[in-house]
Design a protein around this motif. Structure first.
Motif, short mmCIF file in Angstrom:
data_model
loop_
_atom_site.label_atom_id
_atom_site.label_comp_id
_atom_site.label_asym_id
_atom_site.label_seq_id
_atom_site.Cartn_x
_atom_site.Cartn_y
_atom_site.Cartn_z
N PHE A 1 0.79 -1.23 0.00
CA PHE A 1 0.00 0.00 0.00
C PHE A 1 0.83 1.29 0.00
N TYR A 2 2.15 1.20 0.14
CA TYR A 2 2.98 2.40 0.00
C TYR A 2 3.86 2.30 -1.24
N TRP B 1 1.52 1.88 -4.20
CA TRP B 1 0.28 2.65 -4.24
C TRP B 1 0.01 3.25 -5.63
N HIS C 1 -1.13 0.64 -8.16
CA HIS C 1 -2.53 0.24 -8.00
C HIS C 1 -3.48 1.35 -8.43
N ARG C 2 -3.17 2.58 -8.03
CA ARG C 2 -4.07 3.70 -8.35
C ARG C 2 -4.19 3.89 -9.85
#
Length: 829
Positions: free
Chosen positions: A216-217, A220, A223-224
């Motif tokens: 998630f870092y 990120w 994924h976005r």
């Protein structure tokens, strides 16, 4: 169950194909008066991706970029030669000229995210005579805007953004490394020594906690952008990676939280694969950003040639020669310089603007513009170009061009437009890239289904592993980058060698040149005339000497297997002498003023039957050759980068030397070889990688790829393409394999006498002007094409005007102008 799995997979496949290939609803422009505009959001894709606009009206697109990163940092309209920088988290207005009805595709700088501008309706632009003054003025202004947009890569804001992006990628890569290495080590340790390790070390909970920051870092932005690209129905590399890693991450959490829901032999977590893949992808992006930072080197180097300030003097200081004193001169910003200002250039300083020398003599280093290292002496009355350097003495020049009108700015515009254009060879890659991601999704779905239905135990583990690996290893980035990287590098090499290429298509096609047709005067010869009769001022080019470099340049072309032809208006014996001394194969003499384009067309018809890739090039030196340059498959303009030279040809040879033709052909060959290497690697990599990843070879060889190896290969594929394209920058196109012997140049050329008239010349001239008017600021229709009253050559209204009586006359050169002044009554008749 296998039948059920196959039915479900078939239904999902149908849904995928409908989702990605069903017609998309486009956004319509808002029309206000004579202009139209639309807002487009850039966030993992273009929204709307289809823009519906009206023909014949200027269009401003406001790109609202809600992200950063290399992928969408530029928007390229290849058919229009526009490459605009889009700063992150800002709205940028890109203005397009009035366009004819048709489709105009646009894409991101990495050619992975695509959009379409669809123009419909009727437009007055189809008729040259009805183009409004407003539209022509707008077109002129857009030339300056395009040069400014192309130079944004060197702008401090763009540089700061790229530096910030690289710094952020470094931080994300470091975080990914810190958390992924322990997960990877624990995974390997559990595999080999699990029974001898403490339970808490082999627990998937520890791996889940460690890899979550990576998910998630570090990942990120992947994924976005990936999910946004899928939502916009325009998926690319990030979409594949995010689908694969998300599937592996969620499955691993199921293994961690409710392992009893899975078969005993399927309880294997893939947290290590998630961490390694995302970290490697970020590493690839970091290397890619660094490598691509030099893509605009040619433009940046050109923009840096111009100084920030200049020394301005007064008319009085020029008259009393006080300008020679070191302290004389007022420093002002180059942006404040106006036409007709007097600018002092000290010895060793860079000339700030185009101008005419009004005082001083100096050797000028013009290598930055022409590619020639030997300094040229410039003196009173000579024109000099901004960006060149006065080496050994001060000069005073009267500024003739400023801002976007300077040669340097127009070169920047030309190089930028060429780099933004698209080579024909890219068409195949574009068609494949457009359907590549949906096809990969489909392959991954059926890989999962078939392994789950017919694979060995543990079926679910094999199915998941192979599907995730297919998603990760398939990299459309490689297909998207294969051609534009090489084209950009090749055009940059040309610019540094004084060869200005107008389009990627010209760069690609030059390798197919088999016949080169030369104008004689000013191209093969020096263009020096003599007065034949002092009483009436009659001039002749019969004794015009050939350029010292012409024989060697012709010999280079012959060594490349190219036939050479010369067009000359001189008598047969004069034309034959020049052709023999230069080493020309065939000479067409006594060519009528309207005959050059006819002969080009005639030669083309002869060679086209022999080979749909035997191209005919024309080399000329000005507006009088414009119809022939336009008629040829490739036009080479000789000269020092004047407006008309760059606008009438596919290639401009800034040095004015013929060796640039052979250099262009060599550049084309080496660039296309590089492109084919890139395309071969990109296609081969994807085909072989997907075959192995899907497990097609497993029954025969037992080969399978792990997601970690796929992630590494995917990241390195794009970097490999960039590295290969970067090799072009080191290519030396000036080196010829021909050892020239001046004593062996004399040849007996075939001599043809032109004894026909060619009435189609006027029509060809009109077609040329009509074609050019849609892309340049030339204000010409047939009524603006004039004749030099001295030599009879075609000229335009802006060439050497001189008023006599109640009429203005225009001349192809200052020599003809001075001849007219000596006896205006005679020539005015």
């Amino acid at each position: 169950m296998a039948v059920l799995y196959i039915i479900v997979a078939a239904l999902i496949t149908a849904a995928l194909l409908w989702f990605f290939f069903a017609p998309q609803k486009g956004g319509k422009t808002t029309v206000t008066g004579h202009t139209q505009h639309i807002d487009v959001e850039v966030n993992g894709g273009y929204s709307p991706a289809l823009i519906q606009a009206e023909a014949g009206k200027p269009l401003t697109i406001h790109f609202d970029r809600k992200e950063t990163g290399e992928c969408t940092s530029h928007v390229v309209f290849s058919d229009l030669g526009i490459d605009a920088t889009l700063p992150g988290n800002r709205t940028t207005a890109v203005t397009l000229p009035p366009l004819k009805a048709g489709d105009y595709p646009f894409a991101c700088g990495m050619n992975m995210i695509h959009g379409m501008l669809r123009v419909s309706g009727e437009t007055q632009s189809d008729n040259l005579a009805s183009v409004s003054e407003h539209e022509r003025n707008l077109e002129h202004n857009l030339l300056a805007e395009r040069a400014t947009n192309s130079a944004n890569a060197a702008d401090s804001n763009s540089t700061r953004e790229r530096d910030a992006e690289i710094a952020l990628l470094k931080k994300k890569f470091l975080i990914g490394m810190i958390f992924t290495i322990p997960v990877f080590v624990l995974s390997m340790a559990s595999m080999f020594w699990g029974q001898n390790l403490p339970t808490w070390l082999t627990s998937p909970w520890l791996q889940a906690i460690l890899v979550t920051p990576v998910m998630f870092y570090t990942g990120w932005d992947i994924h976005r952008i990936g999910w946004n690209a899928i939502i916009h129905r325009n998926p690319e590399m990030n979409a594949l990676v995010t689908m694969g890693t998300t599937a592996a991450y969620l499955f691993s959490w199921v293994v961690t939280v409710i392992p009893q829901a899975l078969p005993l032999n399927a309880r294997h977590a893939y947290f290590d694969s998630v961490g390694v893949v995302l970290t490697l992808v970020v590493m690839g992006s970091l290397l890619e950003s660094r490598a691509r930072a030099g893509t605009g080197d040619a433009i940046q180097a050109l923009m840096k040639l111009r100084p920030d300030a200049a020394l301005v003097i007064t008319e009085e200081e020029l008259r009393n020669e006080s300008w020679k004193l070191p302290q004389v001169g007022r420093s002002i910003s180059i942006a404040d310089i106006k036409t007709d200002d007097l600018v002092k250039v000290p010895g060793g300083d860079t000339i700030p603007n185009d101008g005419k020398i009004v005082a001083g003599i100096a050797h000028v280093d013009e290598s930055m513009i022409t590619g020639e290292s030997k300094p040229v002496e410039r003196t009173l009355g000579d024109f000099v170009t901004g960006g060149t350097m006065a080496l050994d003495a001060p000069l005073v020049l009267r500024v003739t061009h400023t801002g976007s009108d300077t040669v340097l700015s127009q070169i920047v515009q030309l190089v930028s437009s060429a780099q933004a254009s698209k080579a024909p060879v890219q068409a195949l890659a574009d068609r494949i890239a457009k359907i590549f991601v949906p096809v990969v999704f489909t392959i991954a779905l059926w890989t999962f289904t078939l392994w789950l239905s017919f694979g060995p135990q543990p079926q679910l583990t094999y199915a998941l592993t192979t599907a995730v690996t297919v998603l990760i290893i398939a990299c459309p980035c490689a297909l998207g980058l294969a051609t534009p990287l090489s084209v950009t590098a090749g055009i940059g090499v040309g610019a540094k060698n004084g060869i200005l290429i107008s389009s990627a298509q010209a760069l690609e096609n030059a390798r197919h040149i088999k016949t080169v047709v030369f104008d004689k005067t000013g191209t093969i010869t020096e263009g020096k005339a003599e007065v034949r009769d002092a009483s009436d001022g009659t001039i002749s080019y019969a004794s015009d000497p050939i350029k010292s470099s012409s024989p060697a340049a012709i010999a280079e072309l012959k060594a490349l297997g190219i036939r050479t032809i010369m067009l000359s208006g001189d008598k047969a014996e004069t034309a034959e002498r020049v052709a023999r001394e230069a080493g020309i194969d065939t000479v067409i003499s006594e060519v009528k003023p309207d005959g050059k384009a006819f002969w080009i067309s005639h030669i083309q018809s002869q060679v086209s039957s022999a080979a749909s890739k035997h191209l005919v090039a024309m080399v000329g030196d000005g507006i009088n050759d414009a119809p022939a340059l336009a008629q040829a498959d490739l036009g080479f303009a000789m000269g020092t980068g004047t407006d008309i030279a760059m606008k009438s040809a596919d290639v401009t040879l800034m040095t004015g030397e013929l060796n640039g033709v052979a250099r262009m052909i060599r550049l084309s060959r080496v660039t296309m070889r590089n492109i084919h290497q890139n395309l071969g690697f990109a296609f081969g990599y994807n085909i072989i990688g997907i075959i192995i990843a899907s497990g097609l070879l497993y029954p025969l060889t037992g080969w399978l790829l792990s997601p970690m190896i796929a992630g590494l290969a995917m990241s390195l594929s794009s970097v490999s393409l960039i590295t290969n394209a970067s090799r072009l920058r080191a290519v030396d196109i000036t080196q010829s394999r021909v050892t020239f012997d001046s004593s062996s140049t004399s040849t007996n050329p075939q001599v043809i006498i032109d004894d026909s008239t060619h009435s189609q010349q006027g029509e060809l001239m009109f077609e040329f002007l009509k074609k050019k008017s849609a892309h340049t600021d030339i204000e010409d229709g047939l009524e603006h094409v004039l004749t030099d009253p001295v030599c009879g050559m075609s000229v335009t209204q802006d060439q050497n005007p001189f008023a006599y009586g109640d009429k203005a006359y225009h001349f192809c050169s200052e020599h003809c102008l001075e001849t007219f002044k000596s006896n205006p009554a005679q020539y005015a008749k």
